[in-house]
Design an enzyme around this catalytic site. Structure first.
Site, PDB file in Angstrom:
ATOM      1  CG  HIS A  82      -1.717   1.262   1.347  1.00 15.07           C
ATOM      2  ND1 HIS A  82      -2.877   1.437   0.633  1.00 15.07           N
ATOM      3  CD2 HIS A  82      -1.531   2.394   2.056  1.00 15.07           C
ATOM      4  CE1 HIS A  82      -3.370   2.634   0.891  1.00 15.07           C
ATOM      5  NE2 HIS A  82      -2.579   3.245   1.762  1.00 15.07           N
ATOM      6  CG  ASP A 161     -11.793   4.289   6.934  1.00 15.17           C
ATOM      7  OD1 ASP A 161     -11.252   5.138   7.669  1.00 15.17           O
ATOM      8  OD2 ASP A 161     -11.616   4.240   5.717  1.00 15.17           O
ATOM      9  NE  ARG A 168      -9.865  11.060  10.511  1.00 19.50           N
ATOM     10  CZ  ARG A 168      -9.101  10.304   9.708  1.00 19.50           C
ATOM     11  NH1 ARG A 168      -9.576   9.170   9.197  1.00 19.50           N
ATOM     12  NH2 ARG A 168      -7.875  10.655   9.437  1.00 19.50           N
ATOM     13  CB  SER A 183      -8.324   5.731   8.217  1.00 13.85           C
ATOM     14  OG  SER A 183      -8.782   5.898   6.910  1.00 13.85           O
ATOM     15  CE  LYS A 187      -9.134   3.247   3.924  1.00  9.83           C
ATOM     16  NZ  LYS A 187      -9.388   4.660   3.806  1.00  9.83           N
TER      17      LYS A 187
HETATM   18  N1  URA Z   1      -5.953   7.926   3.703  1.00  6.32           N
HETATM   19  C1  URA Z   1      -6.890   7.164   4.310  1.00  6.32           C
HETATM   20  O1  URA Z   1      -7.320   6.160   3.772  1.00  6.32           O
HETATM   21  N2  URA Z   1      -7.314   7.544   5.523  1.00  6.32           N
HETATM   22  C2  URA Z   1      -6.875   8.647   6.157  1.00  6.32           C
HETATM   23  O2  URA Z   1      -7.313   8.920   7.251  1.00  6.32           O
HETATM   24  C3  URA Z   1      -5.908   9.429   5.503  1.00  6.32           C
HETATM   25  C4  URA Z   1      -5.459   9.039   4.272  1.00  6.32           C
END
Ligand code: URA
Length: 433
Positions: A82, A161, A168, A183, A187
Site C-alpha cells: 500500500h 472508516d 473527519r 483508517s 481497509k
Molecule cells: N488515507 C486514508 O485512507 N485515511 C486517512 O485517514 C488518511 C489518508
C-alpha cells in the site's frame, strides 16, 4: 455505556477500553451515535492521541464493521502493498509482476483515483480490454495460476472508516495519527492479505510533509499490523518530486513496463526493488532482503518479470500486444514543451502541482463522475539536481489540446531553478519493521 462519557474520558486524556471503542464504532456505523458526538470524539483523539492498543482496537472494530475478503482459497502466503500516495507512483505495476515472478502470490484490491492522476485501476485501463471486474472465483483462480490479480474494490469493506473519514474531512480531524493509521490499515486488513508492505511517502508531494510525521505514521501502522497478527514493514520513501519521469495513465504503464524490461530509471527501479524485496521476504520466499533482491534483479534481466506483466494483463482480458509493443498504448495528439525561463539547477519540483497539471490535461478526475483520458500525461525531462539551460525543456505535456495553458502555468509554478548546485533528494529515508 454513554457516548458522552467516552468523549469526556478521551478529552481528559485517558485511554479508552476495548468495549468503549467498539461501542463507538458499532453505534456510529449503525447511525445510533450522531455525527456531532463522533466529531467531538475525533477532535478529542486529535488532541489527546491514542496508545497502540487503543489504535489496534479501533482498527479491528472498523474492519469488523463490514465485510472482509476471504482469500483462504489462495495457495501460499499472500502479500499486499500500500502506498500513502504520490505523483508518478507506478510501483504497483512493477512490484506485482516482479514478486509474482518469484512465486509469491499477490492479490490486490484497488481503487480508482479522485484527484491528480488516476488510481491503479484507471491506469491499468489504459490497456484495451483490461478489466478488474472479475468474479471472486476468477480472482482466486488467477492468483493461483498466475500469482497476480487485481480486482476492483467491491463489497462493503470497513464502512465505519468510510463514514468516519468523511466526517473527519469536514471537521478538521483528518490529521490525527491514530485516525489516519487505523483508517488505512482497516481497509488493508479487510482485504485479506497475510502480510503488508507499506510505502509511506514523505515530502512536499506527500500526505505527510515531514520525515518525523511520516515515520510516526509508519510506526503506528506497523504496530497495528503486528498487534493484529499481520507481518508489516514500512518503507519511508521520498515524494519531494514525482517518482520516475512519467505522470499520467498510459505514460505510467509504459514506464513501469520499461523498468521490467531493464530500463534504469534510478529512483523508480530502486524503490520498486526495495519494496519487492520486503514483500518476498515477508512471504517467506527468501530469508533476507538482499537475497530477494538478487533473485528479483535476475528476473528482470532474464525477462521473466516482464513476461509476468503480459501474462497478468492477458489473464484479465487486456490486449497483451500493447505491452509487447508499448507504442500501441494510447497517445495524445500534441506534444507541448514547457521550457526553462532561466539557466541554473533544478532545486524543487512541487509534485502536487505536476499532478494538478496532469489532471488539467485530463489524466485525473476533478469530480467523481469525470472520465479519464488515458492518453494524456507529462514526461519530466529534468529532475531535482539537474542542470538546465534557459529555453531547454523541463517537461513535455502529452495533450489533446494544442495549447494547454492551465497545465503549462501549473508546470511553470512547480519548478524552481536556482543558481546553486542542488543534490537529488535521498530516495529511501528509513525502513520500519
Ligand atoms: N488515507 C486514508 O485512507 N485515511 C486517512 O485517514 C488518511 C489518508
Amino acid at each position: 455505556m454513554r457516548m458522552y462519557d467516552i468523549i469526556v474520558k478521551k478529552r481528559e486524556g485517558q485511554a479508552l477500553t476495548d468495549e468503549e471503542i467498539r461501542f463507538f464504532i458499532e453505534g456510529y456505523t449503525k447511525g445510533d451515535i450522531p455525527d456531532y458526538q463522533a466529531s467531538a470524539l475525533a477532535m478529542a483523539i486529535y488532541f489527546k492521541g491514542m496508545n497502540g492498543k487503543e489504535t489496534a482496537t479501533l482498527t479491528q472494530a472498523m474492519v469488523d464493521s463490514g465485510e472482509t475478503i476471504d482469500l483462504s482459497a489462495i495457495e501460499g502466503h499472500i502479500v499486499d502493498k500500500h502506498s500513502t500516495g504520490g505523483v508518478g507512483d507506478k510501483v504497483t505495476f512493477i512490484v506485482g509482476p516482479l514478486v509474482a515472478s518469484v512465486g509469491v502470490p499477490v492479490a490486490k484490491m484497488s481503487g480508482r483515483g479522485l484527484g491528480h492522476t488516476g488510481g491503479t485501476i484507471d491506469k491499468l485501463e489504459a490497456i484495451d480490454g483490461f478489466t478488474t471486474e472479475i468474479t471472486k472465483e476468477a480472482f482466486v483462480e488467477n492468483v493461483n495460476s498466475h500469482k497476480l490479480a487485481v480486482a476492483g474494490q467491491t463489497g462493503n469493506l470497513a464502512p465505519a472508516d468510510k463514514k468516519l473519514y468523511a466526517l473527519r474531512d469536514v471537521t478538521g480531524t483528518v490529521n490525527a495519527l491514530p485516525l489516519i493509521a487505523s483508517s488505512i490499515m482497516s481497509k488493508k486488513l479487510a482485504s485479506g492479505a497475510d502480510s503488508i508492505v507499506l510505502d509511506v511517502k514523505t515530502g512536499s508531494g506527500a500526505f505527510m510533509k515531514t520525515l518525523e510525521d511520516s515515520e510516526a505514521l509508519a510506526r503506528e501502522m506497523v504496530t497495528i499490523g503486528k498487534e493484529l497478527g499481520k507481518n508489516t514493514v514500512a518503507v519511508i520513501s521520498d515524494m519531494n518530486q514525482p517518482l520516475g519521469f512519467e505522470v499520467g495513465n498510459a505514460n505510467e504503464i509504459k514506464e513501469a513496463a520499461e523498468i521490467l524490461q531493464g530500463s534504469d530509471v534510478k529512483d523508480l527501479r530502486e524503490l520498486s526493488l526495495e519494496i519487492a524485496s520486503h514483500m518476498s521476504v515477508l512471504a517467506g520466499a527468501f530469508e533476507k532482503p538482499e537475497e530477494a533482491r538478487k533473485a528479483l534483479e535476475e528476473n528482470i534481466s532474464n525477462g521473466k518479470a516482464f513476461a509476468k506483466l503480459k501474462e497478468f494483463i492477458e489473464a484479465q482480458h487486456g490486449d497483451g500486444s500493447m505491452i509487447a509493443d508499448l507504442n500501441k498504448l494510447p497517445k495524445a495528439s500534441h506534444e507541448v514543451e514547457v521550457k526553462a525561463s532561466k539557466s541554473g539547477f533544478v532545486s524543487e519540483i512541487d509534485a502536487e502541482s505536476i499532478g494538478v497539471a496532469a489532471m488539467y490535461l485530463g489524466a485525473g478526475r476533478q469530480t467523481k463522475d469525470d472520465a479519464i483520458d488515458h492518453s494524456v500525461g507529462i514526461t519530466l525531462k529534468k529532475k531535482i539536481g539537474d542542470k538546465v539551460e534557459e529555453g531547454e525543456a523541463l517537461v513535455v505535456l502529452h495533450s489533446n489540446e494544442s495549447n494547454p495553458v492551465d497545465s503549462i502555468n501549473k508546470v511553470e509554478e512547480a519548478y524552481t531553478i536556482s543558481d546553486e548546485e542542488t543534490q537529488a533528494p535521498t530516495l529511501i529515508h528509513n525502513i520500519i519493521t
